[in-house]
Design an enzyme around this catalytic site. Sequence first.
Site, mmCIF file in Angstrom:
data_model
loop_
_atom_site.group_PDB
_atom_site.id
_atom_site.type_symbol
_atom_site.label_atom_id
_atom_site.label_comp_id
_atom_site.label_asym_id
_atom_site.label_seq_id
_atom_site.Cartn_x
_atom_site.Cartn_y
_atom_site.Cartn_z
ATOM 1 N N SER A 1 0.817 -1.216 0.000
ATOM 2 C CA SER A 1 0.000 0.000 0.000
ATOM 3 C C SER A 1 0.852 1.269 0.000
ATOM 4 C CB SER A 1 -0.954 -0.046 1.203
ATOM 5 O OG SER A 1 -1.887 0.996 1.164
ATOM 6 N N ASP B 1 9.951 5.483 -10.026
ATOM 7 C CA ASP B 1 9.483 6.106 -11.271
ATOM 8 C C ASP B 1 10.171 7.434 -11.540
ATOM 9 O OD1 ASP B 1 7.807 3.989 -11.617
ATOM 10 O OD2 ASP B 1 5.960 5.066 -11.162
ATOM 11 N N LYS C 1 -0.464 -4.141 -3.462
ATOM 12 C CA LYS C 1 -1.797 -3.659 -3.086
ATOM 13 C C LYS C 1 -2.006 -2.283 -3.728
ATOM 14 C CE LYS C 1 -4.770 -2.416 0.829
ATOM 15 N NZ LYS C 1 -4.919 -0.977 0.595
#
Length: 542
Positions: A289, A300, A314
């Site tokens: 999460s 990223d 998740k």
Amino acid sequence: MQKLIKKKVLIPVLAITFLLVGSGFKSDFFEIAKQIEIFTTLFKELNMNYVDETNPAELMDTAIKNMLNELDPYTKFLNEQDVEAYKINNAGEYSGIGALVRSYNDRLLVIEPYKDYPADKAGLKAGDEIVKIGNINVADFDDNASELLKGANNSEVAITYKRQGKINTTSIKREAIEVDAVPYYDMVDDKTGFIVLAKFNAKASSQTKEALLDLKGKGAEKIILDLRGNPGGLLSEAINVTNLFVPKGELIVTTKSKVKKFNSEYRTKNRPVDTEIPLVVLVNGNSASASEIVSGSLQDLDRAVIMGARSFGKGLVQRPLKLTYGTQLKVTISRYYTSSGRCIQSLDYWNRDENGHAVRQTHFNEFKTRNGRKVQDGGGVLPDILIDELNTNSLLKALDENNVIFDYATNYHYSNSLERLSDFTFSDADFNAFKTFVAQSNFAYETKTEKALKEAMTVDNDDILGDAVQENYTSLLNEIEKSKIIALDKYHKEIKKKLEDEIIKRYFYREGLFTYYLTHDEAILAAKELLSNENKYKGILQ
């Protein structure tokens, strides 16, 4: 009979009730209203006319929770007690005895007493089984008995517990317990700082910032951020933690839903602490999460090197919605997407196998980081550098689920004295003792091969296959049982780490475990080595 009514009558009709909330009265209004009316009359007639006395509240609570089990595991009905526990978990503060206590069927087990808190002062230890709280027998208590340990500051609770077969009693005075998001931080060497971020409660970003500034003040020029085992928490805190290392205005995560008001972009809003300091983030299969938002977006944005094992996966966002009488529905409202646009959800809860289990994603799409590096969606955050020691498998999971490692650590603690952390070693002889312990335990672990064999050898085939085949079948199952013990050697390294972790906590608490990690943990040592090689670190990110 009562269980049949819950599953076959209440659950399907009650599902319509919750569709009313989710759809916002947008479509099929007549059908929804019709089904609600049917359910209302059914529930009234059932409770008025059933042959035995019913408990309407219990029936409703069970029906709702069983219905929601058909969805993802994060969509949950919270009764009044659940709501309070949810608030405590996010706030990071509560009043109680200061111990991690877990309920197993009719057992209540002390998993970890927190250093210098009431349970620790009263002498409770990991492995103690609480059998009575006040005048209430845990085995006779229907709900989660651990809630009975909470209470007002300075109030006392009498506890009866079993340790190594002996019954003991103690009285514990409750006090305010603070659950730190950052339970530990220190210098790994004179230039590398180490921060453990254990959960994303309301203190996560402030405590991480405090640790970061303190370490920089001590000379840290590189940082290792440990998110291993962090189950997540508040989305806002994930954004704020990421913001410590990236500039204001960066897109960190996007949420997408069928309900337009839940579609949002989350950008950093604050001034960062340091956008240049070399950063390694550690993750494993229990990092989920909010941990994946931080690690995925830092990956990223090419702001950090991610090391460890593939994270949990998740990619779903929950929000509590208020219902009547102090209850709530914690419902999955959207999926989240990291900076590059990928959703890392690994399990498809809307498509299940023949056993009702969610199907794991096997098709991955490629995305690109800011610098053009390839990353994938659909299976958690895949680290830039994998650490084999952190990988898990069905055997390790079975050992955990059956408490085998935990129980062995308990026995080890009462059989071995240890005064100093520096004296601890887990030898080959200790590992052999563990294997013997496993062989003598009630360890239940069914492999896929076993399951397939048992399904193939049905009762209907007994007469057709004959005695010889049956004997070979039994012999094969026995050989599989033996191979399970042999498999312990195959995963010696991974199992040894889990054993060391559990044993060290028994003597030196969690602080001692993290101190041990600084010089023995393979992931930390690998991260330290990478950060010492500037060209290699930059080469990975480019």
